[in-house]
Design a protein around this motif. Structure first.
Motif, short mmCIF file in Angstrom:
data_model
loop_
_atom_site.label_atom_id
_atom_site.label_comp_id
_atom_site.label_asym_id
_atom_site.label_seq_id
_atom_site.Cartn_x
_atom_site.Cartn_y
_atom_site.Cartn_z
N LEU A 104 0.89 -1.34 0.13
CA LEU A 104 0.02 -0.06 0.18
C LEU A 104 0.94 1.32 0.05
N THR A 105 1.99 1.15 0.73
CA THR A 105 2.88 2.22 0.84
C THR A 105 3.58 2.31 -0.61
N GLY A 106 4.13 1.48 -1.35
CA GLY A 106 4.59 1.57 -2.48
C GLY A 106 3.67 2.03 -3.47
N SER A 107 2.19 1.69 -3.31
CA SER A 107 1.35 2.08 -4.17
C SER A 107 1.03 3.58 -4.18
N ALA A 108 1.16 4.04 -2.96
CA ALA A 108 0.73 5.67 -2.70
C ALA A 108 2.01 6.49 -3.24
N LEU A 109 3.25 5.93 -2.86
CA LEU A 109 4.46 6.63 -3.45
C LEU A 109 4.46 6.71 -4.68
N SER A 110 4.03 5.53 -5.60
CA SER A 110 3.97 5.37 -6.93
C SER A 110 3.18 6.69 -7.73
N LEU A 111 2.09 6.92 -6.91
CA LEU A 111 1.12 7.54 -7.53
C LEU A 111 1.68 9.04 -7.16
N ALA A 112 2.17 9.37 -6.01
CA ALA A 112 2.80 10.69 -5.70
C ALA A 112 3.93 11.12 -6.63
N VAL A 113 4.79 10.13 -6.88
CA VAL A 113 5.93 10.30 -7.93
C VAL A 113 5.50 10.61 -9.24
N ALA A 114 4.55 9.57 -9.58
CA ALA A 114 3.88 9.92 -10.88
C ALA A 114 3.19 11.10 -11.09
N ALA A 115 2.45 11.58 -10.11
CA ALA A 115 1.80 13.07 -10.44
C ALA A 115 2.85 14.18 -10.57
N ALA A 116 3.82 13.98 -10.01
CA ALA A 116 4.83 15.19 -10.12
C ALA A 116 5.38 15.09 -11.50
N LEU A 117 5.40 13.99 -12.20
CA LEU A 117 5.88 13.86 -13.67
C LEU A 117 5.14 14.17 -14.67
N GLY A 118 3.71 14.54 -14.06
CA GLY A 118 2.91 14.85 -15.46
C GLY A 118 1.64 13.86 -15.49
N GLN A 119 0.48 14.36 -16.12
CA GLN A 119 -0.91 13.57 -16.06
C GLN A 119 -0.66 12.38 -16.72
#
Length: 300
Positions: A104-119
């Motif tokens: 769950l932490t890895g999933s949340a971190l993935s989404l946070a990093v991805a959001a910073a890289l663009g839609q």
């Protein structure tokens, strides 16, 4: 075994080395390679965007791929308790519900990093995470199907990672020719994923997993896998020629021709020669990906 571990040792913090082993670092290479192919295919200056490059490699490899491996081990913990009791979860080295918390932490971190890289990167990451959970976890558990399971893996490891690399560098949706090539290589990778099923035909048959070697038979499945791998590359070659990227097309064509020769040996005994082909033919396949990416990025 797994249930007793969950109930009696859930309070203990797992060691960092055991968490890293749980994420299976050896599996990070394919998505990171595909990401780099996406970066190259964009044609955008790499030195000017090195921060995006480093962040994207971390996203596709240890974060997203690592998270999917944790999910897979958690969902298969009872099977691993029999077949691989030394793995971090059944051995109790990552006890209790720690694997769920890590996933769950890895999933949340993935989404946070991805959001910073663009839609577009965020969208691709959402799809990759869905595949990561749905591949192993009920009610979908795509890994039970010899058709859907390999395709989900191929799209995740090759297509979405390539798309992420191109999107990160371009700062938006990649060009149409890049999307077509990454989809073709994803289709071909379905055959690569099928190769992994030849070593466990009897076990898959006994446990009800409908891999292609089980449902089609070993030799027909090998021929199908070879046809898929070769056909995808022929289509890439045709696209590169149409784009006047002749050197890139020639390199991919050479690698494909060598693979065809290796496939002759593979289909003689798929169970025996699949590991050998993974080390030879699949290596040529991924180098062909880079050759195609270099052409699309106007490097060659």
């Amino acid at each position: 075994m797994a249930d007793s571990v969950i109930s009696t040792r859930s309070a203990r913090f797992p060691a960092v080395r055991d968490v890293v082993q749980l994420t299976k670092p050896v599996t990070w290479f394919p998505p990171m390679w595909a990401f780099l192919c996406g970066v190259v295919s964009s044609g955008v200056s790499i030195p000017d965007n090195w921060v995006f490059l480093i962040t994207g490699i971390a996203l596709t490899g240890p974060i997203v791929c690592g998270t999917s491996q944790v999910i897979n081990d958690w969902c298969d913990r009872h099977v691993d308790a029999i077949n691989e009791p030394d793995r971090p979860i059944p051995s109790g080295r990552v006890p209790g519900l720690w694997p769920v918390a890590i996933a769950l932490t890895g999933s949340a971190l993935s989404l946070a990093v991805a959001a910073a890289l663009g839609q577009w990167v965020f969208l691709a990451t959402c799809v990759a995470l869905f595949f990561g959970w749905a591949y192993s976890a009920p009610p979908f558990r795509f890994k039970r199907s010899g058709w859907i399971g390999p395709m989900v893996c191929a799209l995740s490891y090759e297509g979405l990672s390539w798309f992420t690399g191109a999107s990160v560098m371009a700062g938006g949706l990649p060009a149409t020719n890049i999307i077509v090539v990454l989809l073709l290589y994803s289709l071909g990778a379905h055959g690569i994923m099928t190769l992994n099923d030849f070593k466990a035909v009897e076990g898959d048959r006994a446990t009800g997993l409908r891999s292609l070697p089980v449902t089609m038979g070993v030799r027909p499945a090998a021929l199908f896998a070879c046809a898929v791998m070769a056909g995808a590359q022929f289509a890439v070659i045709a696209l590169l020629i149409d784009e006047a990227l002749l050197l890139s097309a020639a390199v991919v064509g050479l690698f494909t021709a060598i693979q065809l020769g290796l496939m002759v040996r593979l289909v003689r005994d798929p169970a025996k020669f699949a590991p050998w082909y993974n080390a030879t033919g699949v290596s040529l396949y991924v180098f062909g990906m880079l050759a195609a990416a270099l052409g699309l990025g106007n490097y060659i």
